[in-house]
Write a protein that holds these residues in place. Sequence first.
Motif, PDB file in Angstrom:
ATOM      1  N   PRO A 146      11.975   4.270 -11.507  1.00  0.00           N
ATOM      2  CA  PRO A 146      13.147   4.359 -10.633  1.00  0.00           C
ATOM      3  C   PRO A 146      14.421   4.514 -11.458  1.00  0.00           C
ATOM      4  CG  PRO A 146      11.715   2.555  -9.962  1.00  0.00           C
ATOM      5  CD  PRO A 146      11.195   3.043 -11.281  1.00  0.00           C
ATOM      6  N   PRO A 147      15.443   5.145 -10.904  1.00  0.00           N
ATOM      7  CA  PRO A 147      16.691   5.331 -11.648  1.00  0.00           C
ATOM      8  C   PRO A 147      17.345   4.003 -11.985  1.00  0.00           C
ATOM      9  CG  PRO A 147      17.001   5.860  -9.330  1.00  0.00           C
ATOM     10  CD  PRO A 147      15.529   5.683  -9.533  1.00  0.00           C
ATOM     11  N   GLY A 148      18.018   3.958 -13.121  1.00  0.00           N
ATOM     12  CA  GLY A 148      18.723   2.758 -13.525  1.00  0.00           C
ATOM     13  C   GLY A 148      20.040   2.606 -12.791  1.00  0.00           C
ATOM     14  N   ALA A 149      20.654   1.441 -12.966  1.00  0.00           N
ATOM     15  CA  ALA A 149      21.904   1.142 -12.267  1.00  0.00           C
ATOM     16  C   ALA A 149      22.993   2.157 -12.596  1.00  0.00           C
ATOM     17  CB  ALA A 149      22.364  -0.274 -12.618  1.00  0.00           C
ATOM     18  N   GLU A 150      23.076   2.575 -13.869  1.00  0.00           N
ATOM     19  CA  GLU A 150      24.130   3.502 -14.268  1.00  0.00           C
ATOM     20  C   GLU A 150      23.944   4.866 -13.621  1.00  0.00           C
ATOM     21  OE1 GLU A 150      27.615   4.659 -15.522  1.00  0.00           O
ATOM     22  OE2 GLU A 150      26.832   2.616 -15.717  1.00  0.00           O
ATOM     23  N   VAL A 198      11.310  -0.423   0.258  1.00  0.00           N
ATOM     24  CA  VAL A 198      10.293   0.401   0.919  1.00  0.00           C
ATOM     25  C   VAL A 198      10.887   1.540   1.733  1.00  0.00           C
ATOM     26  CG1 VAL A 198      10.136  -0.861   3.096  1.00  0.00           C
ATOM     27  CG2 VAL A 198       8.037   0.126   2.089  1.00  0.00           C
ATOM     28  N   ALA A 199      12.203   1.715   1.719  1.00  0.00           N
ATOM     29  CA  ALA A 199      12.824   2.706   2.598  1.00  0.00           C
ATOM     30  C   ALA A 199      12.283   4.112   2.377  1.00  0.00           C
ATOM     31  CB  ALA A 199      14.344   2.691   2.411  1.00  0.00           C
ATOM     32  N   VAL A 200      12.134   4.523   1.113  1.00  0.00           N
ATOM     33  CA  VAL A 200      11.629   5.867   0.830  1.00  0.00           C
ATOM     34  C   VAL A 200      10.218   6.026   1.384  1.00  0.00           C
ATOM     35  CG1 VAL A 200      10.931   7.461  -0.993  1.00  0.00           C
ATOM     36  CG2 VAL A 200      13.095   6.230  -1.179  1.00  0.00           C
ATOM     37  N   ALA A 201       9.388   5.000   1.200  1.00  0.00           N
ATOM     38  CA  ALA A 201       8.016   5.064   1.687  1.00  0.00           C
ATOM     39  C   ALA A 201       7.961   5.069   3.206  1.00  0.00           C
ATOM     40  CB  ALA A 201       7.214   3.885   1.136  1.00  0.00           C
ATOM     41  N   ILE A 202       8.865   4.350   3.866  1.00  0.00           N
ATOM     42  CA  ILE A 202       8.908   4.349   5.332  1.00  0.00           C
ATOM     43  C   ILE A 202       9.227   5.747   5.844  1.00  0.00           C
ATOM     44  CG2 ILE A 202      10.257   3.575   7.316  1.00  0.00           C
ATOM     45  CD1 ILE A 202       8.300   1.491   6.521  1.00  0.00           C
ATOM     46  N   VAL A 203      10.178   6.413   5.208  1.00  0.00           N
ATOM     47  CA  VAL A 203      10.520   7.780   5.609  1.00  0.00           C
ATOM     48  C   VAL A 203       9.302   8.687   5.455  1.00  0.00           C
ATOM     49  CG1 VAL A 203      11.950   9.787   5.070  1.00  0.00           C
ATOM     50  CG2 VAL A 203      12.960   7.496   5.090  1.00  0.00           C
ATOM     51  N   ALA A 204       8.582   8.548   4.342  1.00  0.00           N
ATOM     52  CA  ALA A 204       7.379   9.350   4.132  1.00  0.00           C
ATOM     53  C   ALA A 204       6.333   9.049   5.199  1.00  0.00           C
ATOM     54  CB  ALA A 204       6.814   9.095   2.745  1.00  0.00           C
ATOM     55  N   PHE A 252      15.568   8.284  -5.606  1.00  0.00           N
ATOM     56  CA  PHE A 252      14.462   7.323  -5.580  1.00  0.00           C
ATOM     57  C   PHE A 252      13.162   7.895  -5.035  1.00  0.00           C
ATOM     58  CE2 PHE A 252      18.079   4.470  -5.869  1.00  0.00           C
ATOM     59  CZ  PHE A 252      17.601   3.412  -6.630  1.00  0.00           C
ATOM     60  N   ALA A 253      13.169   9.155  -4.587  1.00  0.00           N
ATOM     61  CA  ALA A 253      12.021   9.674  -3.836  1.00  0.00           C
ATOM     62  C   ALA A 253      10.763   9.849  -4.667  1.00  0.00           C
ATOM     63  CB  ALA A 253      12.390  11.003  -3.176  1.00  0.00           C
ATOM     64  N   ASP A 254      10.888  10.106  -5.948  1.00  0.00           N
ATOM     65  CA  ASP A 254       9.720  10.375  -6.786  1.00  0.00           C
ATOM     66  C   ASP A 254       9.069   9.061  -7.224  1.00  0.00           C
ATOM     67  OD1 ASP A 254       7.783  11.232  -8.501  1.00  0.00           O
ATOM     68  OD2 ASP A 254       9.086  12.487  -9.732  1.00  0.00           O
ATOM     69  N   ILE A 265       0.834  -1.205   0.000  1.00  0.00           N
ATOM     70  CA  ILE A 265       0.000   0.000   0.000  1.00  0.00           C
ATOM     71  C   ILE A 265       0.867   1.253   0.000  1.00  0.00           C
ATOM     72  CG2 ILE A 265      -1.683   1.330   1.343  1.00  0.00           C
ATOM     73  CD1 ILE A 265      -2.736  -1.396   2.388  1.00  0.00           C
ATOM     74  N   LEU A 266       1.893   1.252   0.817  1.00  0.00           N
ATOM     75  CA  LEU A 266       2.802   2.403   0.884  1.00  0.00           C
ATOM     76  C   LEU A 266       3.416   2.694  -0.477  1.00  0.00           C
ATOM     77  CD1 LEU A 266       4.809   2.024   4.220  1.00  0.00           C
ATOM     78  CD2 LEU A 266       3.451   3.994   3.516  1.00  0.00           C
ATOM     79  N   LEU A 267       3.909   1.655  -1.124  1.00  0.00           N
ATOM     80  CA  LEU A 267       4.579   1.836  -2.409  1.00  0.00           C
ATOM     81  C   LEU A 267       3.605   2.235  -3.516  1.00  0.00           C
ATOM     82  CD1 LEU A 267       7.026  -1.201  -2.277  1.00  0.00           C
ATOM     83  CD2 LEU A 267       7.629   1.208  -2.092  1.00  0.00           C
TER      84      LEU A 267
END
Length: 210
Positions: free
Chosen positions: A177-181, A99-105, A170-172, A21-23
């Motif tokens: 999501p950003p690629g590896a490079e 889920v780290a970004v969502a946990i911070v939010a 990664f916040a948006d 749900i968060l994501l």
Amino acid sequence: MPTGVALRDAREQLFDAAERILLRDGPSALTSRAVTAEAGCAKGVLHRHFADFDAFLAGLVQDRIARVESQAAALRGAAGTGSVTGNLAAALTDLFGSVAVAIVALVTFRDDLRARLRRTAPGGGVPVLTEATAMLASYLTAERELGRIAADADVDTLAPTLIGAGHLLFADRTHTPPGAEAVRKVVASVVAGALRDGPSAGPGEALGSA
């Protein structure tokens, strides 16, 4: 519901549902009704295992902190292998790609949850990000001891800088999501001045290179 394995399974089922749900919908959509519906279980299951919804959310955050601490042990164990930039980029992707970004939010969104977490962990800082910063600092310290980054490298500055840069990448949640490079490029920019010039920096990672 029986205790033991079944209890752990119920908790994980509820935590995983809350994470989805968060994501997908953000912290404003996270309610006890939404969690039990997402988990496909009866409404009373959550309240059988947690005193209230804030206790459930605190348990979710603490469970995800434990995962960061497990990741920290693996990352420190990788010191001296691969490349410094590659190891850091992978760690940031593992951290923020979940889920780290969502946990911070979530912690920012709910004042009562933030207050509860501060009572149980009075050291301060933002949950998950604090532990993630310590994870990177520990890894960078190990690499400094091995000579793969400069002896005078300020790991206590590098670690939060990397966490801040990773969080911004990664916040948006509305975009891909950003690629590896892209992650490697940011990491390389942050640590370029600290990497030792030579093979010990890792393949393709002489001072100032990505």
